[in-house]
Design a protein around this motif. Structure first.
Motif, PDB file in Angstrom:
ATOM      1  N   PHE A 159       2.547   1.258  -0.488  1.00 55.33           N
ATOM      2  CA  PHE A 159       3.510   1.944  -1.354  1.00 55.33           C
ATOM      3  C   PHE A 159       4.897   1.954  -0.705  1.00 55.33           C
ATOM      4  O   PHE A 159       5.899   1.692  -1.362  1.00 55.33           O
ATOM      5  N   GLU A 160       4.936   2.231   0.619  1.00 60.21           N
ATOM      6  CA  GLU A 160       6.207   2.243   1.360  1.00 60.21           C
ATOM      7  C   GLU A 160       6.978   0.937   1.146  1.00 60.21           C
ATOM      8  O   GLU A 160       8.183   0.933   0.936  1.00 60.21           O
ATOM      9  N   ASP A 161       6.258  -0.192   1.240  1.00 58.55           N
ATOM     10  CA  ASP A 161       6.927  -1.499   1.210  1.00 58.55           C
ATOM     11  C   ASP A 161       7.071  -2.071  -0.198  1.00 58.55           C
ATOM     12  O   ASP A 161       8.003  -2.838  -0.462  1.00 58.55           O
ATOM     13  N   MET A 162       6.134  -1.755  -1.099  1.00 58.11           N
ATOM     14  CA  MET A 162       6.062  -2.489  -2.379  1.00 58.11           C
ATOM     15  C   MET A 162       6.390  -1.652  -3.612  1.00 58.11           C
ATOM     16  O   MET A 162       6.395  -2.195  -4.722  1.00 58.11           O
ATOM     17  N   ASN A 163       6.676  -0.361  -3.443  1.00 55.18           N
ATOM     18  CA  ASN A 163       6.961   0.463  -4.619  1.00 55.18           C
ATOM     19  C   ASN A 163       8.140  -0.126  -5.409  1.00 55.18           C
ATOM     20  O   ASN A 163       9.184  -0.423  -4.835  1.00 55.18           O
ATOM     21  N   GLY A 164       7.930  -0.311  -6.712  1.00 53.12           N
ATOM     22  CA  GLY A 164       8.990  -0.849  -7.574  1.00 53.12           C
ATOM     23  C   GLY A 164       9.008  -2.370  -7.629  1.00 53.12           C
ATOM     24  O   GLY A 164       9.757  -2.955  -8.400  1.00 53.12           O
ATOM     25  N   LYS A 165       8.183  -3.020  -6.801  1.00 53.93           N
ATOM     26  CA  LYS A 165       8.208  -4.494  -6.758  1.00 53.93           C
ATOM     27  C   LYS A 165       6.967  -5.129  -7.373  1.00 53.93           C
ATOM     28  O   LYS A 165       6.952  -6.322  -7.625  1.00 53.93           O
ATOM     29  N   ILE A 166       5.888  -4.338  -7.515  1.00 49.41           N
ATOM     30  CA  ILE A 166       4.632  -4.922  -8.043  1.00 49.41           C
ATOM     31  C   ILE A 166       4.056  -3.984  -9.111  1.00 49.41           C
ATOM     32  O   ILE A 166       4.448  -2.817  -9.191  1.00 49.41           O
ATOM     33  N   GLU A 167       3.126  -4.488  -9.905  1.00 48.94           N
ATOM     34  CA  GLU A 167       2.614  -3.711 -11.029  1.00 48.94           C
ATOM     35  C   GLU A 167       1.700  -2.561 -10.586  1.00 48.94           C
ATOM     36  O   GLU A 167       1.757  -1.473 -11.127  1.00 48.94           O
ATOM     37  N   MET A 168       0.838  -2.825  -9.595  1.00 46.35           N
ATOM     38  CA  MET A 168      -0.200  -1.823  -9.316  1.00 46.35           C
ATOM     39  C   MET A 168      -0.701  -1.905  -7.875  1.00 46.35           C
ATOM     40  O   MET A 168      -0.682  -2.985  -7.266  1.00 46.35           O
ATOM     41  N   ILE A 169      -1.116  -0.738  -7.349  1.00 46.00           N
ATOM     42  CA  ILE A 169      -1.765  -0.693  -6.028  1.00 46.00           C
ATOM     43  C   ILE A 169      -3.130  -0.021  -6.213  1.00 46.00           C
ATOM     44  O   ILE A 169      -3.204   1.087  -6.741  1.00 46.00           O
ATOM     45  N   LEU A 170      -4.195  -0.698  -5.797  1.00 53.37           N
ATOM     46  CA  LEU A 170      -5.535  -0.102  -5.844  1.00 53.37           C
ATOM     47  C   LEU A 170      -5.784   0.584  -4.501  1.00 53.37           C
ATOM     48  O   LEU A 170      -5.783  -0.076  -3.456  1.00 53.37           O
TER      49      LEU A 170
END
Ligand code: AMP
Ligand code: MG
Length: 340
Positions: A159-170
């Motif tokens: 989340f720290e690195d990818m928030n706003g850049k990808i659709e979803m985190i499982l």
């Protein structure tokens, strides 16, 4: 873009279906594996793959690993499963091992970083396998961190690195191993380890006594020749603070630490020096797997404490310890001070 962060279990079909729909539509979903979190996209879709490189800020010549959930998926991706590959598959798949094969034309050059080979892994983690199965595609998935930063072993790191850049985190909780897979070239007669990891050279040599490391991993002047894995030439896993490895006599290391109370220190349970919150133990020095599991999380904790200088004791380099040392030295950009 709004990134959905969702708790995932192998039985939560609704969440996994949603994630697989994003993938089928060319989107990106981060998911847990037993090694680190992967940043997944359709590995056969050049546009999805380009978006993975973009989200990570990864150099385009550093190829991606394709993740599969059954051996039948391998056939269309590779030209040949050599006897050497077959033996390793029988012994270590599913698991933390990536194999390099000659690729078929179905694999886009974006995925393979322009090489005529492709890296494939069959992970063990049950959420990863269910997710890949539902996508019904080979999933290209590098570690789900910004390029150069410590790899993510928890959903919060992603989340720290990818928030706003990808659709979803499982979010499937903490990764069991916490170090990336062992990458092995199986295009020849004997396996060549290009990136050390959870499966060790010693384990591979029990099956292939002539198995070895890529020269790049062991020779002093390794800058003089190209590694088989293009990713091994880049600085990796680094915290924002300046990390240096300390070697030598423990009493000297202790003295050094006490003289530098503002720095972060990475030690071991048997060699704790202070009670300071800036000292982090990797764990039991005799359990490299345990220590590997903690390394990336500690490097990220040093960042959240805004530590500008960090020193780490040097772990023993046998077994999985070789992979741990490899990551630590890369994170330190090769900087080491010997105190004797
Ligand atoms: P990551 O995706 O961050 O886990 O890194 C994957 C590693 O596998 C990198 O070091 C890549 O360079 C390496 N790799 C991926 N594909 C290949 C390939 N076809 N040949 C050699 N190394 C590869
Ligand atoms: Mg990586």
């Amino acid at each position: 873009m709004k990134t959905i962060l969702a708790k995932a279990t192998e039985n939560d079909t609704e969440v996994l279906v949603k994630a697989s729909e994003f993938i089928k539509n060319g989107g990106l979903v981060a998911f847990p594996t037993e090694t680190v979190y992967g940043l997944g996209g359709n590995g056969l879709n050049a546009d999805a793959v380009k978006n993975i490189f973009k989200a990570k800020g990864r150099p385009m010549d550093n190829p991606l690993i394709l993740h599969i959930s059954s051996l039948s998926q391998l056939e269309e991706l590779v030209k040949e499963v050599t006897p050497c590959a077959k033996t390793l598959i029988d012994n270590f798949w599913p698991g933390p091992m990536t194999l390099i094969f000659r690729k078929t034309d179905i694999v886009p050059t974006e995925t393979s970083g322009g090489l005529n080979t492709v890296a494939v892994r069959f992970p063990e983690n049950i959420i990863a396998r269910k997710f890949i199965e539902m996508c019904n595609l080979p999933i290209a998935a590098p570690s789900a961190n910004t390029s150069g930063r410590p790899s993510p072993t928890k959903a919060e790191h992603v989340f720290e690195d990818m928030n706003g850049k990808i659709e979803m985190i499982l979010d499937g909780g903490e990764c069991e191993i916490g170090l990336e897979s062992t990458v092995i070239d199986v295009t020849g007669e004997n396996p060549v380890i290009c990136r050390p990891g959870g499966i060790t050279l010693e384990q591979v040599q029990k099956l292939f006594p002539l198995a070895c490391y890529d020269r790049h991993l062991i020779e002093e002047n390794s800058q003089d020749f190209k590694p088989i894995s293009p990713g091994m030439k880049y600085k990796h896993y680094a915290p924002k603070g300046d990390l240096t490895v300390l070697d030598g006599d423990f009493s000297k290391i202790k003295e050094f630490m006490l003289k530098n109370p503002d720095a972060g220190f990475i030690t071991f349970d048997q060699y704790r020096i202070t009670n300071s919150e800036k000292e982090f133990s990797l764990g039991n020095i005799n359990s490299p797997l345990d220590c590997s599991h903690r390394l990336f999380d500690i490097l990220r904790e040093c960042d959240s404490m805004k530590l500008t200088k960090i020193y780490s004791m040097r772990p023993p380099a046998d077994g999985v310890g070789f992979a741990l040392c490899n990551r630590l030295f890369k994170a330190a950009g090769g900087k080491i001070i010997t105190l004797d």
